[in-house]
Design an enzyme around this catalytic site. Structure first.
Site, PDB file in Angstrom:
ATOM      1  N   TYR A 131      14.991  30.860   7.785  1.00 28.01           N
ATOM      2  CA  TYR A 131      13.819  31.553   8.321  1.00 28.01           C
ATOM      3  C   TYR A 131      13.935  31.733   9.831  1.00 28.01           C
ATOM      4  CZ  TYR A 131      11.472  31.002   3.844  1.00 28.01           C
ATOM      5  OH  TYR A 131      11.133  31.080   2.519  1.00 28.01           O
ATOM      6  N   LYS A 140       0.836  -1.206   0.000  1.00 30.67           N
ATOM      7  CA  LYS A 140       0.000   0.000   0.000  1.00 30.67           C
ATOM      8  C   LYS A 140       0.873   1.259   0.000  1.00 30.67           C
ATOM      9  CE  LYS A 140      -0.285  -0.522   5.003  1.00 30.67           C
ATOM     10  NZ  LYS A 140      -1.065  -1.127   6.105  1.00 30.67           N
TER      11      LYS A 140
HETATM   12  C1  LIG Z   1      -0.244  -1.965   6.759  1.00 32.93           C
HETATM   13  C2  LIG Z   1      -0.750  -3.285   7.176  1.00 32.93           C
HETATM   14  C3  LIG Z   1       0.123  -4.357   7.324  1.00 32.93           C
HETATM   15  C4  LIG Z   1       1.633  -4.194   7.281  1.00 32.93           C
HETATM   16  O1  LIG Z   1       2.045  -3.672   8.524  1.00 32.93           O
HETATM   17  P1  LIG Z   1       3.601  -3.373   8.887  1.00 32.93           P
HETATM   18  O2  LIG Z   1       3.532  -2.929  10.297  1.00 32.93           O
HETATM   19  O3  LIG Z   1       4.033  -2.297   7.963  1.00 32.93           O
HETATM   20  O4  LIG Z   1       4.352  -4.628   8.679  1.00 32.93           O
HETATM   21  C5  LIG Z   1      -0.421  -5.596   7.595  1.00 32.93           C
HETATM   22  N1  LIG Z   1      -1.754  -5.758   7.731  1.00 32.93           N
HETATM   23  C6  LIG Z   1      -2.629  -4.734   7.631  1.00 32.93           C
HETATM   24  C7  LIG Z   1      -4.078  -4.980   7.811  1.00 32.93           C
HETATM   25  C8  LIG Z   1      -2.145  -3.470   7.366  1.00 32.93           C
HETATM   26  O5  LIG Z   1      -3.003  -2.441   7.299  1.00 32.93           O
END
Ligand SMILES: *Cc1c(COP(=O)(O)O)cnc(C)c1O
Length: 346
Positions: free
Chosen positions: A249, A39
């Protein structure tokens, strides 16, 4: 149109490290196989680059959050290997699932009914065992709409796996319990950190994300995970400033002596937030402290330790994620996903 010149911001992706991280996590997963959370454009590193590497390493189970992320992954792997964690909230999303073959993760009774009303078919089911984000409640397992689902992977998600609290065992017990009540083909509980919790947490399929990309959520994994993302930026200008002159800044840095400074082509628009103030970049092992506030497109460095470098030279952003998280107070997840589109992924 003429080709643009090569960018002054680069994000080198170590593809061997990515592949090795997946293989290591697959191995630590024991009798379970490792999938991959891809993702958010592979946590900011680029799905086009990372998904083929994970596929070639042997990964067959890919997880995205949004339907909008499906096409970028399906360009490289069969749609039936791509699951959408947010599930469907409209008929249009169900239609898209049916047309592409991507697999919805059903997260509620409403989603189960929507999926059935729009053709249904094999899906995954998320049960919420305590994070109170997405997923049916365990007591909804007997709802007729849930009973009618054709569940490939029954899933839950750990809230506290990077910490040794009581919650992990509680969620595991709740998941074991609900498993007995819902017909399914396979089960999946652990993210990256969960893999480090031991055999009981691994089931049939694990879902690492962070650790694939070099994050270390638990020390059990530290020796197995290699850095994947290496950001670097070019120096645009060097200059001498006099004692008493200020930088950036709000003039938050003021020189106490004549000094040579360098301006590099990255800033908070690239994900290098002001939280990096007080940290340092590096050049061939030498430390180049950040002076003053981070700007949108520029960071100013103290070049006292690197008299030989100048315009066009590259400086590295130290991106060993556990260390960078400590430095900045940002999470390892944030450090990865913030990296912006002005970085050329090389
Ligand atoms: C993002 C996600 C993962 C991966 O999690 P990590 O902590 O990055 O390994 C696994 N399962 C779900 C449902 C997620 O949303």
């Amino acid at each position: 149109m003429i080709e643009p010149p090569s960018p002054t911001l680069q994000l080198r992706i170590d593809e061997d490290a990515l592949a090795e991280n997946w293989c290591a996590l697959n191995e630590v997963s024991g009798s379970a196989r490792a999938g991959a959370a891809v993702k958010a454009d592979c946590y900011g590193l680029g799905a086009d680059r990372c998904v083929p590497v994970l596929r070639d390493a042997g990964c067959r189970d890919f997880f995205v959050a949004h339907w909008s992320e499906v096409a970028g992954v399906v360009a490289h792997v069969p749609a039936a290997q791509v699951a959408v964690l947010h599930g469907p909230i409209s008929a249009a999303e169900c239609e898209y699932a049916q047309a592409t073959g991507a697999v919805p993760v059903i997260n509620s009774v409403i989603q189960a009914e929507l999926w059935a009303a729009n053709g249904g078919g094999a899906c995954h089911l998320m049960v919420d065992t305590g994070i109170n984000r997405l997923g049916i409640r365990p007591e909804e397992a007997d709802h007729p709409a849930i009973r009618m689902l054709d569940v490939s992977v029954l899933m839950s998600h750990l809230a506290d796996a990077d910490v040794d609290g009581a919650m992990n065992a509680q969620q595991l017990a709740a998941f074991e319990n609900v498993r007995a009540h819902i017909p399914h083909r396979e089960t999946s509980l652990s993210n990256s950190a969960g893999i480090g919790l031991g055999d009981d947490y691994r089931f049939d399929l694990t879902r690492p994300g962070l650790a694939l990309y070099g994050g270390v959520p638990r020390r059990e994994l530290a020796s197995k995970i290699r850095q994947v993302a290496y950001p670097r930026a070019a120096i645009l200008q060097t200059r001498w400033i006099e004692a008493g002159e200020a930088v950036g800044y709000n003039a938050t840095f003021r020189a106490t002596e004549r000094m040579r400074i360098g301006v590099v082509s990255l800033g908070y628009a690239d994900g290098i937030l002001r939280a990096w103030g007080g940290a340092a970049l590096a050049h061939e092992g030498r430390c180049l402290p950040i002076l003053g506030k981070v700007s949108m497109d520029m960071i100013v460095l103290d070049l006292a330790d690197a008299a030989d470098i100048g315009e066009g030279d590259w400086v590295n952003l130290p991106y060993r994620l556990p260390d960078a998280a400590q430095q900045t107070g940002l999470s390892q997840y944030e450090l990865l996903t913030l990296l912006g589109n002005r970085f050329a992924r090389t």
